[in-house]
Design a protein around this motif. Structure first.
Motif, mmCIF file in Angstrom:
data_model
loop_
_atom_site.group_PDB
_atom_site.id
_atom_site.type_symbol
_atom_site.label_atom_id
_atom_site.label_comp_id
_atom_site.label_asym_id
_atom_site.label_seq_id
_atom_site.Cartn_x
_atom_site.Cartn_y
_atom_site.Cartn_z
ATOM 1 N N HIS A 310 41.946 55.822 1.233
ATOM 2 C CA HIS A 310 40.642 56.329 0.786
ATOM 3 C C HIS A 310 40.372 57.658 1.493
ATOM 4 O O HIS A 310 39.784 57.663 2.590
ATOM 5 N N PRO A 311 40.770 58.779 0.932
ATOM 6 C CA PRO A 311 40.620 60.067 1.626
ATOM 7 C C PRO A 311 39.176 60.430 1.934
ATOM 8 O O PRO A 311 38.920 61.215 2.864
ATOM 9 N N ASP A 312 38.223 59.866 1.231
ATOM 10 C CA ASP A 312 36.822 60.167 1.497
ATOM 11 C C ASP A 312 36.313 59.454 2.749
ATOM 12 O O ASP A 312 35.190 59.715 3.200
ATOM 13 N N ARG A 313 37.122 58.579 3.335
ATOM 14 C CA ARG A 313 36.696 57.816 4.505
ATOM 15 C C ARG A 313 37.484 58.180 5.766
ATOM 16 O O ARG A 313 37.572 57.388 6.703
ATOM 17 N N LEU A 314 38.032 59.369 5.792
ATOM 18 C CA LEU A 314 38.725 59.841 6.985
ATOM 19 C C LEU A 314 37.720 59.989 8.131
ATOM 20 O O LEU A 314 36.667 60.616 7.975
ATOM 21 N N LEU A 315 38.026 59.394 9.272
ATOM 22 C CA LEU A 315 37.084 59.395 10.391
ATOM 23 C C LEU A 315 36.968 60.772 11.032
ATOM 24 O O LEU A 315 37.926 61.554 11.043
ATOM 25 N N PRO A 316 35.807 61.078 11.617
ATOM 26 C CA PRO A 316 35.692 62.286 12.435
ATOM 27 C C PRO A 316 36.436 62.114 13.753
ATOM 28 O O PRO A 316 37.074 61.079 13.992
ATOM 29 N N ASP A 317 36.360 63.112 14.620
ATOM 30 C CA ASP A 317 37.008 63.030 15.932
ATOM 31 C C ASP A 317 36.606 61.735 16.638
ATOM 32 O O ASP A 317 35.440 61.304 16.571
ATOM 33 N N ARG A 318 37.569 61.150 17.316
ATOM 34 C CA ARG A 318 37.367 59.841 17.944
ATOM 35 C C ARG A 318 36.144 59.809 18.859
ATOM 36 O O ARG A 318 35.420 58.800 18.910
ATOM 37 N N VAL A 319 35.887 60.888 19.589
ATOM 38 C CA VAL A 319 34.766 60.883 20.526
ATOM 39 C C VAL A 319 33.423 60.790 19.817
ATOM 40 O O VAL A 319 32.400 60.483 20.444
ATOM 41 N N LEU A 320 33.415 61.055 18.510
ATOM 42 C CA LEU A 320 32.173 61.003 17.740
ATOM 43 C C LEU A 320 31.938 59.636 17.091
ATOM 44 O O LEU A 320 30.865 59.388 16.547
ATOM 45 N N VAL A 321 32.939 58.782 17.140
ATOM 46 C CA VAL A 321 32.815 57.460 16.507
ATOM 47 C C VAL A 321 32.356 56.459 17.571
ATOM 48 O O VAL A 321 33.134 55.652 18.075
ATOM 49 N N GLY A 322 31.087 56.547 17.905
ATOM 50 C CA GLY A 322 30.520 55.666 18.916
ATOM 51 C C GLY A 322 29.532 54.686 18.316
ATOM 52 O O GLY A 322 29.435 54.523 17.094
ATOM 53 N N MET A 323 28.773 54.041 19.197
ATOM 54 C CA MET A 323 27.861 53.001 18.741
ATOM 55 C C MET A 323 26.631 53.557 18.037
ATOM 56 O O MET A 323 25.867 52.804 17.429
ATOM 57 N N ALA A 324 26.437 54.868 18.075
ATOM 58 C CA ALA A 324 25.322 55.463 17.329
ATOM 59 C C ALA A 324 25.629 55.571 15.842
ATOM 60 O O ALA A 324 24.705 55.732 15.029
ATOM 61 N N GLN A 325 26.901 55.500 15.478
ATOM 62 C CA GLN A 325 27.255 55.529 14.067
ATOM 63 C C GLN A 325 26.689 54.270 13.385
ATOM 64 O O GLN A 325 26.789 53.159 13.910
ATOM 65 N N HIS A 326 26.125 54.449 12.209
ATOM 66 C CA HIS A 326 25.413 53.350 11.551
ATOM 67 C C HIS A 326 26.319 52.149 11.290
ATOM 68 O O HIS A 326 25.904 50.998 11.477
ATOM 69 N N PHE A 327 27.566 52.405 10.880
ATOM 70 C CA PHE A 327 28.442 51.264 10.575
ATOM 71 C C PHE A 327 28.808 50.486 11.830
ATOM 72 O O PHE A 327 28.998 49.264 11.777
ATOM 73 N N MET A 328 28.853 51.156 12.984
ATOM 74 C CA MET A 328 29.158 50.464 14.233
ATOM 75 C C MET A 328 27.951 49.673 14.735
ATOM 76 O O MET A 328 28.078 48.525 15.180
ATOM 77 N N LYS A 329 26.778 50.286 14.671
ATOM 78 C CA LYS A 329 25.566 49.570 15.091
ATOM 79 C C LYS A 329 25.323 48.354 14.210
ATOM 80 O O LYS A 329 24.949 47.273 14.701
ATOM 81 N N SER A 330 25.552 48.502 12.914
ATOM 82 C CA SER A 330 25.345 47.381 11.991
ATOM 83 C C SER A 330 26.295 46.230 12.303
ATOM 84 O O SER A 330 25.921 45.052 12.245
ATOM 85 N N TYR A 331 27.523 46.580 12.624
ATOM 86 C CA TYR A 331 28.535 45.572 12.991
ATOM 87 C C TYR A 331 28.094 44.771 14.203
ATOM 88 O O TYR A 331 28.145 43.522 14.196
ATOM 89 N N CYS A 332 27.630 45.446 15.244
ATOM 90 C CA CYS A 332 27.196 44.733 16.449
ATOM 91 C C CYS A 332 25.944 43.911 16.204
ATOM 92 O O CYS A 332 25.830 42.768 16.670
ATOM 93 N N ASP A 333 24.985 44.475 15.472
ATOM 94 C CA ASP A 333 23.749 43.744 15.198
ATOM 95 C C ASP A 333 24.026 42.479 14.398
ATOM 96 O O ASP A 333 23.444 41.414 14.668
ATOM 97 N N LEU A 334 24.910 42.578 13.402
ATOM 98 C CA LEU A 334 25.214 41.393 12.598
ATOM 99 C C LEU A 334 25.936 40.340 13.429
ATOM 100 O O LEU A 334 25.686 39.134 13.287
ATOM 101 N N LEU A 335 26.829 40.765 14.312
ATOM 102 C CA LEU A 335 27.526 39.811 15.175
ATOM 103 C C LEU A 335 26.536 39.062 16.063
ATOM 104 O O LEU A 335 26.617 37.834 16.204
ATOM 105 N N ILE A 336 25.584 39.787 16.654
ATOM 106 C CA ILE A 336 24.598 39.149 17.537
ATOM 107 C C ILE A 336 23.760 38.139 16.769
ATOM 108 O O ILE A 336 23.562 36.998 17.201
#
Length: 519
Positions: A310-336
């Motif tokens: 899926h070329p439209d889903r290429l991640l940005p630089d690794r240092v920018l993919v933190g817990m502030a990203q919506h998909f990451m925060k959603s993942y943690c919130d749903l797990l809790i």
């Protein structure tokens, strides 16, 4: 020893002949013979592993085929999501078995490989839990795996010690230690040094089977009922894989003659498909579960792997993919929310920083990052967190204790029925950020270093120490050329391997054909 441990000892006596491991029918050992390893690779322990392999291998093969089919669907444009067929499980009100009091408080856990000194230091570290790792922190060479089993047996029995000759220092266990969890390898990894009916054994069944066989009775005798064994289970993608584990646990408990539910496990949610299966995973393991963990580093890799086509889903630089990203925060919130609804622990992610001893200002800056991350976790509702280094434990412990007080966890206090619904769109939102050449270079550099460490039998956290100890010139030799070749092959292949080390595993397998002996 109690249960089948007593019976096994009686039928095993006197069956060792000549040099090599005494093996049951259909089992071949291709790893180097060592008298210490022979303490672990007894005929009856190997029979137990073989019984597990024979009963569950077809289920495992089917689960791995389902992974391949899902991968093909994603590569053809499909998206992961919640399964309509199991909506009733997600919607129903049910709970897992009560958390054993022995591990009710897990506010700080330390992780590390099953190396002897590491085990002692980690159990003495002041953390509530030590997760001894046969997976990501360990290169699965024969020496590492079997030494690790020896070390864990001694640790469970309370007899483990280590003498550091270079420092002339002795290490032994304190009176009070962390609770021991063990993480076996994932379902996808073989153990090529042990053949069962001519096929490589499943790595996690070797890890679990040997550990459980030799230690379940000591857990019960030394620590009482409800005190384990405790496990961490990695790399799952679907609840059918949790069902296999649950059946393995039930078979082990029945064979050992111990109470159902004695074995307890925390599942790492570190693959994107698994985030849509959390209720179902807990349901399958409901008699054996003590929660889920946010394995966020592997989760990010799984996002890359899942959407490789899926070329439209290429991640940005690794240092920018933190817990502030919506998909990451959603993942943690749903797990809790999922864990607390089902009355088990929701464990946070790794604090990977290493204390900087020769630079107080830099060290304080690193610790401040840890504090902020852990405060975010505990406020979100996590019941505990991970630390990679003993020096981080006081900081992590302070943050969680200041917020939680005397409560061992937040399972009851953080149940929120009125929270906003987390949707598939939340979990799949495309991350925002730039992609730079420097980010690509950093990823390449780190990937090759990890691979080289793995090929030399060392976990990735050792890289800086190796460079200091051997010097930069030697650091450039060894396995680095091979690591570069494997890594380049991965990056330029039409399809991404499921895991970086699968192709590299053959490079650390060393067969010794005379390892087995029979009557």
């Amino acid at each position: 020893m109690l249960g089948f441990g007593t019976f096994s000892h009686s039928i095993s006596a006197g069956r060792k002949t000549g040099m090599g491991y005494d093996v049951p029918e259909g089992v071949d050992i291709r790893g180097r013979y060592d008298p210490e390893f022979a303490r672990i690779l007894t005929r009856d322990a190997l029979q137990f592993v073989a019984d597990l392999q024979r009963e569950f291998r077809n289920h495992i093969k089917y689960a791995m085929e389902c992974r391949k089919e899902a991968k093909m669907r994603y590569n053809n444009g499909a998206m992961p999501g919640f399964d309509p067929a199991t909506k009733s499980v997600r919607d129903a009100e049910w709970a897992c078995a009560p958390v054993p009091p022995a591990v009710a408080d897990r506010r700080v856990e330390i992780t590390g490989p099953v190396e002897r000194k590491m085990i002692i230091n980690a159990l003495n570290s002041g953390a509530k839990v030590f997760m001894a790792d046969f997976e990501d922190a360990l290169s699965p060479s024969w020496e590492n795996l079997m030494s690790g089993q020896v070390n864990l047996k001694d640790a469970v029995n309370g007899t483990i010690s280590f003498h550091d000759q270079a420092r002339n220092r002795a290490y032994k266990l304190n009176e009070h230690t962390a609770k021991l969890f063990v993480r076996p390898r994932g379902w996808h990894l073989p153990e090529d040094h042990i053949l069962i009916d001519g096929e490589p054994a499943t790595g996690c069944l070797v890890d679990f089977g040997l550990y459980f066989f030799h230690n379940y009775a000591a857990f019960r005798e030394n620590q009482g009922e409800g005190c384990g064994p405790f496990l961490y289970l990695p790399k799952m993608e679907h609840s059918r894989e949790a069902r296999i584990w649950n059946n393995v646990f039930e078979k082990a408990e029945k064979m050992a003659g111990i109470q159902r539910g004695s074995i307890r496990a925390t599942v790492l949610i570190e693959t994107l498909p698994a985030v849509f299966q959390m209720d179902e995973i807990l349901y399958e393991l409901r008699d054996h579960s003590v929660g889920l963990n946010c394995g966020r580093w592997d989760y990010i890799f799984s996002y890359v792997k899942t959407f490789q086509a899926h070329p439209d889903r290429l991640l940005p630089d690794r240092v920018l993919v933190g817990m502030a990203q919506h998909f990451m925060k959603s993942y943690c919130d749903l797990l809790i929310r999922t864990c607390h609804r089902r009355s088990v622990h929701a464990m946070g992610g790794m604090a990977a920083q290493i204390p900087i001893r020769d630079d107080p200002a830099a060290n304080e800056a690193a610790l401040e990052l840890v504090r902020k991350d852990k405060l975010r976790e505990v406020k979100a509702g996590h019941d505990g967190t991970w630390a990679a280094h003993p020096g981080l434990i006081p900081t992590c412990m302070e943050v969680f204790t200041n917020y939680m007080g005397n409560s061992p966890n937040q399972i009851e206090t953080m149940k929120r029925g009125d929270a906003a619904v987390i949707t598939e769109e939340d979990l799949l939102q495309i991350p925002r950020g730039v992609r730079t050449m420097e980010g690509l270079r950093l990823n390449t550099r780190v990937g090759i270093q990890y691979m080289a460490a793995w090929l030399t039998g060392t976990g990735s956290e050792e890289m800086a120490r190796i460079e200091r100890e051997v010097g930069k010139d030697k650091f450039k030799t060894g396995k680095y050329k091979e690591a570069c070749r494997i890594f380049t092959q991965q990056c330029t292949a039409p399809a991404l391997d499921d895991f970086l080390t699968l192709n590299a595993y053959s490079h650390i397998v060393m067969h010794h054909p005379d390892g087995s002996s029979r009557l």
